[in-house]
Scaffold this active site. Structure first.
Site, PDB file in Angstrom:
ATOM      1  N   GLU A 163      41.762  40.886  35.292  1.00  0.00           N
ATOM      2  CA  GLU A 163      41.508  40.349  36.628  1.00  0.00           C
ATOM      3  C   GLU A 163      40.006  40.333  36.930  1.00  0.00           C
ATOM      4  O   GLU A 163      39.508  39.435  37.602  1.00  0.00           O
ATOM      5  CB  GLU A 163      42.255  41.162  37.696  1.00  0.00           C
ATOM      6  N   HIS A 166      38.516  37.258  35.683  1.00  0.00           N
ATOM      7  CA  HIS A 166      38.715  36.150  36.634  1.00  0.00           C
ATOM      8  C   HIS A 166      37.669  36.234  37.743  1.00  0.00           C
ATOM      9  O   HIS A 166      37.043  35.262  38.115  1.00  0.00           O
ATOM     10  CB  HIS A 166      40.072  36.262  37.350  1.00  0.00           C
ATOM     11  N   ASP A 173      43.253  32.414  33.253  1.00  0.00           N
ATOM     12  CA  ASP A 173      44.316  32.832  32.360  1.00  0.00           C
ATOM     13  C   ASP A 173      44.551  31.740  31.347  1.00  0.00           C
ATOM     14  O   ASP A 173      44.366  30.563  31.639  1.00  0.00           O
ATOM     15  CB  ASP A 173      45.624  33.026  33.132  1.00  0.00           C
TER      16      ASP A 173
END
Ligand SMILES: *[C@@H]1O[C@H](CO)[C@@H](O)[C@H](O)[C@H]1NC(C)=O
Length: 270
Positions: A163, A166, A173
């Site tokens: 995460e 990201h 993803d």
């Protein structure tokens, strides 16, 4: 009564816990800083006010971020780690002697990681809001209290690093599920549509329509630059042997879990 606390873990990650919020200073998110040694810091974790008092949450956050820091370090060829995070607890929680008073910086609006109740789209699945394109910083990452205290038994540090990739590096993803209507599954490049698997090498697969008995998706809408909504990139495990990507490797056994190095190196070249 308001108190202060710093605790140092493994000589690397510093976790500060703050209680009681200051005023809302509006929309911009707290910047995640990078020290000259490669330590990411000032990561603001805010526990939403609706979350009931639960000190285990703080223990889990510390534990998982510490493990995630080690993982990030190896995944980035020893370039990066988590230097410190700041946890803002709800005003209703009983202050601990070791906590320190929150300031106007510690608002939900500035949080880069939000701990809050599940929402309809994601349930207890951690997610990161990425309004930008590949390579652009995300807005915030969301974890539920239930995920952190009950569900994260299988290496939650992998998920935290994923995460974070990201959030900070704007990686996407590589396994956007067909049910995800938010994240782009494909992106236009060189006159064609590529699956959002960034630059990972040696992953072989095909684009199939999960809503049509997994038929091959051959046509896409040139105007919207989109395949049909059921179309996903599906790796073929038998011929894939990649050294790649945490963004992918969580479910694919044939991908060695050396994380997102390919993408990371690519990103450094930008
Ligand atoms: C947190 O880490 C940043 C580096 O990213 C550093 O500049 C800052 O001083 C650190 N803060 C604390 C409280 O250690």
């Amino acid at each position: 009564m308001l108190w202060e606390f710093y605790t140092q873990l493994s000589g690397v990650l510093i976790v500060s816990v703050f209680c009681v919020s200051g005023g809302n200073i509006g929309g911009t998110r707290q910047e995640i800083t990078l020290s000259s040694e490669g330590g990411y810091g000032n990561i603001l974790v805010t526990i939403e006010d609706t979350v009931p008092e639960n000190l285990e949450l703080i223990d889990r956050l510390k534990e998982y971020f510490e493990e995630a820091s080690t993982l990030l370090f190896s995944a980035t060829k020893e370039q990066h780690y988590f230097e410190n995070i700041t946890i803002k607890v709800p005003a209703s929680w009983t202050p601990q002697p070791s906590w320190q008073q929150a300031t106007a910086e510690h608002t939900l609006e500035r949080a880069r990681i939000i701990i809050g109740p599940p929402n309809q789209a994601w349930g207890d699945i951690p997610y990161t809001l990425q309004p930008g394109l590949c390579g652009q910083e995300g807005d915030y990452t969301h974890f539920t209290p239930n995920y952190l205290t009950n569900l994260a038994s299988v290496r939650p540090e992998k998920r935290i690093v994923r995460e974070f990739a990201h959030l900070k590096w704007g990686l996407f993803d590589e396994d956007v599920p067909s049910t995800d209507t938010v994240s782009p599954k494909f992106y236009p490049k060189d006159g064609t549509l590529r699956p959002t698997i960034c630059v990972v090498q040696n992953i072989f697969g095909q684009i199939i329509d999960t809503s049509e008995d997994n038929a091959r998706c051959t046509e896409y809408n040139k105007k919207t630059q989109e395949y049909g909504s059921g179309c996903v990139f599906e790796p073929i495990e038998e011929i894939t042997s990649a050294t790649a990507s945490l963004m992918y490797a969580e479910h694919l056994t044939s991908v060695r879990t050396t994380f997102f190095m390919c993408m990371f190196e690519n990103l450094l070249m930008l």
